[in-house]
Design a protein around this motif. Sequence first.
Motif, PDB file in Angstrom:
ATOM      1  N   ASN A 193       0.842  -1.188   0.000  1.00 34.51           N
ATOM      2  CA  ASN A 193       0.000   0.000   0.000  1.00 34.51           C
ATOM      3  C   ASN A 193       0.885   1.250   0.000  1.00 34.51           C
ATOM      4  N   TRP A 194       0.256   2.409  -0.113  1.00 36.54           N
ATOM      5  CA  TRP A 194       1.018   3.647  -0.301  1.00 36.54           C
ATOM      6  C   TRP A 194       1.897   3.970   0.903  1.00 36.54           C
ATOM      7  N   GLN A 195       1.344   3.855   2.111  1.00 38.21           N
ATOM      8  CA  GLN A 195       2.141   4.140   3.310  1.00 38.21           C
ATOM      9  C   GLN A 195       3.320   3.180   3.421  1.00 38.21           C
ATOM     10  N   SER A 196       3.107   1.936   3.060  1.00 35.52           N
ATOM     11  CA  SER A 196       4.198   0.968   3.103  1.00 35.52           C
ATOM     12  C   SER A 196       5.253   1.280   2.042  1.00 35.52           C
ATOM     13  N   ALA A 197       4.825   1.848   0.937  1.00 36.87           N
ATOM     14  CA  ALA A 197       5.777   2.270  -0.099  1.00 36.87           C
ATOM     15  C   ALA A 197       6.677   3.372   0.430  1.00 36.87           C
ATOM     16  N   LEU A 198       6.088   4.355   1.100  1.00 38.54           N
ATOM     17  CA  LEU A 198       6.882   5.428   1.702  1.00 38.54           C
ATOM     18  C   LEU A 198       7.815   4.881   2.773  1.00 38.54           C
ATOM     19  N   GLU A 199       7.309   3.951   3.565  1.00 38.95           N
ATOM     20  CA  GLU A 199       8.118   3.360   4.632  1.00 38.95           C
ATOM     21  C   GLU A 199       9.275   2.536   4.049  1.00 38.95           C
ATOM     22  N   ALA A 200       9.028   1.861   2.945  1.00 39.52           N
ATOM     23  CA  ALA A 200      10.090   1.067   2.327  1.00 39.52           C
ATOM     24  C   ALA A 200      11.266   1.950   1.920  1.00 39.52           C
ATOM     25  N   VAL A 201      10.965   3.146   1.422  1.00 41.75           N
ATOM     26  CA  VAL A 201      12.038   4.053   1.027  1.00 41.75           C
ATOM     27  C   VAL A 201      12.737   4.623   2.259  1.00 41.75           C
ATOM     28  N   ARG A 202      11.986   4.919   3.320  1.00 40.10           N
ATOM     29  CA  ARG A 202      12.619   5.369   4.574  1.00 40.10           C
ATOM     30  C   ARG A 202      13.564   4.299   5.117  1.00 40.10           C
ATOM     31  N   THR A 203      13.149   3.056   5.016  1.00 41.20           N
ATOM     32  CA  THR A 203      14.009   1.962   5.466  1.00 41.20           C
ATOM     33  C   THR A 203      15.289   1.894   4.637  1.00 41.20           C
ATOM     34  N   MET A 204      15.169   2.102   3.340  1.00 41.46           N
ATOM     35  CA  MET A 204      16.346   2.133   2.480  1.00 41.46           C
ATOM     36  C   MET A 204      17.331   3.212   2.944  1.00 41.46           C
ATOM     37  N   ASN A 205      16.801   4.379   3.292  1.00 41.78           N
ATOM     38  CA  ASN A 205      17.671   5.467   3.745  1.00 41.78           C
ATOM     39  C   ASN A 205      18.308   5.146   5.092  1.00 41.78           C
ATOM     40  N   GLY A 206      17.529   4.509   5.971  1.00 40.15           N
ATOM     41  CA  GLY A 206      18.083   4.122   7.269  1.00 40.15           C
ATOM     42  C   GLY A 206      19.199   3.105   7.136  1.00 40.15           C
ATOM     43  N   SER A 229       3.477   6.520  -7.021  1.00 36.56           N
ATOM     44  CA  SER A 229       4.224   7.771  -6.933  1.00 36.56           C
ATOM     45  C   SER A 229       3.966   8.382  -5.565  1.00 36.56           C
ATOM     46  N   SER A 230       4.695   9.444  -5.254  1.00 40.02           N
ATOM     47  CA  SER A 230       4.491  10.146  -3.987  1.00 40.02           C
ATOM     48  C   SER A 230       3.431  11.239  -4.095  1.00 40.02           C
ATOM     49  N   THR A 231       2.806  11.370  -5.271  1.00 40.58           N
ATOM     50  CA  THR A 231       1.878  12.472  -5.537  1.00 40.58           C
ATOM     51  C   THR A 231       0.450  12.074  -5.205  1.00 40.58           C
ATOM     52  N   THR A 232      -0.158  12.776  -4.271  1.00 37.55           N
ATOM     53  CA  THR A 232      -1.542  12.520  -3.868  1.00 37.55           C
ATOM     54  C   THR A 232      -2.509  13.119  -4.881  1.00 37.55           C
ATOM     55  N   SER A 233      -3.624  12.446  -5.096  1.00 33.96           N
ATOM     56  CA  SER A 233      -4.665  12.962  -5.982  1.00 33.96           C
ATOM     57  C   SER A 233      -5.417  14.099  -5.300  1.00 33.96           C
ATOM     58  N   PRO A 248      -4.952   2.655   0.558  1.00 35.29           N
ATOM     59  CA  PRO A 248      -4.940   1.526   1.494  1.00 35.29           C
ATOM     60  C   PRO A 248      -4.714   0.166   0.824  1.00 35.29           C
ATOM     61  N   ARG A 249      -4.856   0.080  -0.477  1.00 37.15           N
ATOM     62  CA  ARG A 249      -4.763  -1.208  -1.155  1.00 37.15           C
ATOM     63  C   ARG A 249      -3.309  -1.531  -1.514  1.00 37.15           C
ATOM     64  N   SER A 250      -2.941  -2.756  -1.318  1.00 39.10           N
ATOM     65  CA  SER A 250      -1.581  -3.211  -1.645  1.00 39.10           C
ATOM     66  C   SER A 250      -1.527  -3.672  -3.096  1.00 39.10           C
ATOM     67  N   ASP A 251      -1.624  -2.704  -4.010  1.00 38.70           N
ATOM     68  CA  ASP A 251      -1.765  -3.025  -5.431  1.00 38.70           C
ATOM     69  C   ASP A 251      -0.550  -2.654  -6.285  1.00 38.70           C
ATOM     70  N   PHE A 252       0.387  -1.871  -5.748  1.00 39.66           N
ATOM     71  CA  PHE A 252       1.427  -1.313  -6.605  1.00 39.66           C
ATOM     72  C   PHE A 252       2.820  -1.558  -6.017  1.00 39.66           C
ATOM     73  N   PHE A 253       3.805  -1.438  -6.904  1.00 40.76           N
ATOM     74  CA  PHE A 253       5.198  -1.702  -6.540  1.00 40.76           C
ATOM     75  C   PHE A 253       5.926  -0.407  -6.210  1.00 40.76           C
ATOM     76  N   VAL A 254       7.183  -0.555  -5.753  1.00 41.57           N
ATOM     77  CA  VAL A 254       8.005   0.576  -5.309  1.00 41.57           C
ATOM     78  C   VAL A 254       9.279   0.622  -6.140  1.00 41.57           C
ATOM     79  N   TRP A 255       9.597   1.820  -6.630  1.00 41.46           N
ATOM     80  CA  TRP A 255      10.822   2.059  -7.383  1.00 41.46           C
ATOM     81  C   TRP A 255      11.407   3.370  -6.856  1.00 41.46           C
TER      82      TRP A 255
END
Length: 323
Positions: free
Chosen positions: A222-235, A280-284, A307-314
Amino acid sequence: MIPCLHTGQDGALQTGVTWPEPRFSPDEDTVIDNLTGLMWTGNANLAEFPLMWEEALAYVKQMNHKQVFGHADWRLPNRKELFSLVSHVQINPALPADHPFTNVFPGYYWTSTTCIRLSRQAWYIHFGGGRVFKGMKHGSYVVWPVRGRVGGLVKLPRSGQQLCFDESGQAVPCENTGQDGALQAGATWPGQRFIHNRDTVVDNLTGLVWTRNANCAKETVNWQSALEAVRTMNGEKAYGYQDWRLPNIRELESLTGMGQHTPALPIRHPFQEVQAWYWSSTTSTYDSRYAWVLYIVDGAVGVGHKPRSDFFVWAVRDGQIGK
């Protein structure tokens, strides 16, 4: 290098080139976009009625025959050109708040760019909200002519399309069609579009640095998990950097090449594990429960329910150019 354009989103990072002030300079019947240097008709529905795709191309050709507004080089905009007008914080129409255009229809506008996988279809952009989708060329949509001009803050790149197709999807000679493949308007891509090392890829067109592995979270999230995945990468200082981010929708779209499909990435790209769709990080602005997404099979730009876990992270980061 051609820096990515700002989305117009008042988000935390606000990456990309800042829009000039004023963004637009109107002059009687035309408007110059000071960001891209393109000249648009001030009337965003000059034809008054929706037209089929080949009718739209013929309409612009007739404008040139008549030298409408004193010019004989009008064209149906390609996908990159029309998308450059979109604001992601405004709706109905999805244009910058201070735009001077009249008769803007909050619906679909044709581009001159064919969908390369489904060549009976062409790309159009919805100016109610900013979606980029494709439709049958015998459908009827609005026409907004453009012409080139020297002197914008940035020069848009070419879409990558080099072929031309008729309404039935058959390849045709490009000469005098007015299609994207014929004109190939925009800045030429670098001879070597991408440079990669073991884990990262620099896009020489935009200067952005992408993870070579295009599946950073290893699964749809989901979107929040996508943002968190990138934060984890930075950590974890992934690949030696701590400034990775989820790309905004313009950054994601900048990777697309309209001459290829499945994925719609430039030929001989070096990326690995490319998936079909990305957050993407862009909200509608239409509904903040949704965020913009890229469907990379063809390059469509739509929205996903956060909220849906439908998309990937790049993940992406700034590289050779600044914000």
